[in-house]
Design an enzyme around this catalytic site. Structure first.
Site: not given
Ligand code: KIV
Length: 272
Positions: A44-45, A83, A113, A115, A182
């Protein structure tokens, strides 16, 4: 069948380190896959790197599905993890299951994924028992930025470190196949890596994790903002692209582009 499955990633624990990169679009995902990277993360970056938000909080499920679909159209070998964005899994197990299913069914993701620590253990169990593999994410969890008070290294004091170890064990016991760490001190990441039976994938977490992940914009010099100190610059594509754009603009103005080599010819008209 792809070369890389969650079983194979799990089995890589303690063996050759696992490289992982983010991808958000078809052409970059193809290059990453062809480079032999086994794990691709549609992070989600993308809120920061692709959409211009200043955090991952505004990223929606629709954004994630859109980009995940582009990535999974390109990837042939790597395992693709998508994510789950902010507030698409926090409300209930049912909400998490419904939204994770969309990332898998519509986006084509192999895994998702999430968090967070012990509080999302039930979510992980529910997804895994429904057939959706889960990667955990501890340490600096950007969806919690407003609670963490900024993007800072996590687990620096004993209490926080112990909590992170407990969370990591709980996530592994809940059935996650791997765990992102992270911005965690290297020794804490080492301790967690030694304690859990699943591969840890570090970002700013030192050399002892089972794998390493970077945001590709950071490592290629494409990040227009602040680049974290743990990132090694592998290329300077930002400047290369900027110079190419400027040269193109100049050549159009000079009328040196397009020249004959970049134009189509035709036979002379019989009756002009
Ligand atoms: O969103 C993302 O790119 C991430 C990585 C930094 C692990 O969660």
């Amino acid at each position: 069948m792809k070369t890389w499955t969650t079983t194979k990633i799990r089995a890589a624990k303690g063996g050759d380190p696992i490289p992982c990169l983010t991808a958000y679009d078809f052409s970059t995902a193809r290059l990453i896959d062809e480079a032999g990277i086994p794990l691709v993360l549609v992070g989600d970056s993308l809120g920061n790197t692709m959409l211009g938000f200043d955090s991952t909080i505004p990223v929606t499920l629709a954004h994630m599905i859109h980009h995940t679909t582009a990535v999974t159209r390109a990837v042939r070998q790597a395992l693709v993890v998508a994510d789950m964005p902010f507030m698409t899994y926090q409300v209930s197990d049912e909400q998490a299951l419904t939204n994770a299913a969309r990332l898998v069914q519509e986006g084509g993701a192999d895994a998702v994924k999430l968090e967070g620590g012990s509080v999302i253990v039930n979510r992980i169990e529910r997804l895994v028992e429904s057939g959706i593999p889960v990667m955990g994410h501890l340490g600096l969890t950007p969806q919690f930025v407003n609670q963490l008070g900024g993007y800072k290294v996590q687990g620096k004091n004993e209490e926080d470190a112990r909590q992170m170890i407990d969370d990591a064990v709980a996530i592994a016991e809940a059935g996650a196949f791997s765990l992102v760490l992270e911005c965690v001190p290297a020794n804490l990441a080492r301790q967690i890596t030694e304690m859990v039976p699943i591969p840890t994938v570090g970002i700013g977490a030192g050399p002892y994790c089972d794998g390493q992940v970077l945001v590709y914009h950071d490592m290629l010099g494409l990040n227009t903002g602040r680049v974290p100190s743990f990132v090694k610059p592998y290329a300077d594509l930002g400047n290369a692209m900027s110079n190419a754009f400027k040269q193109f603009a100049q050549e159009v103005k000079d009328r040196t582009f397009p020249d004959a080599a970049h134009s189509f010819g035709m036979k002379a008209l019989a009756n002009p």
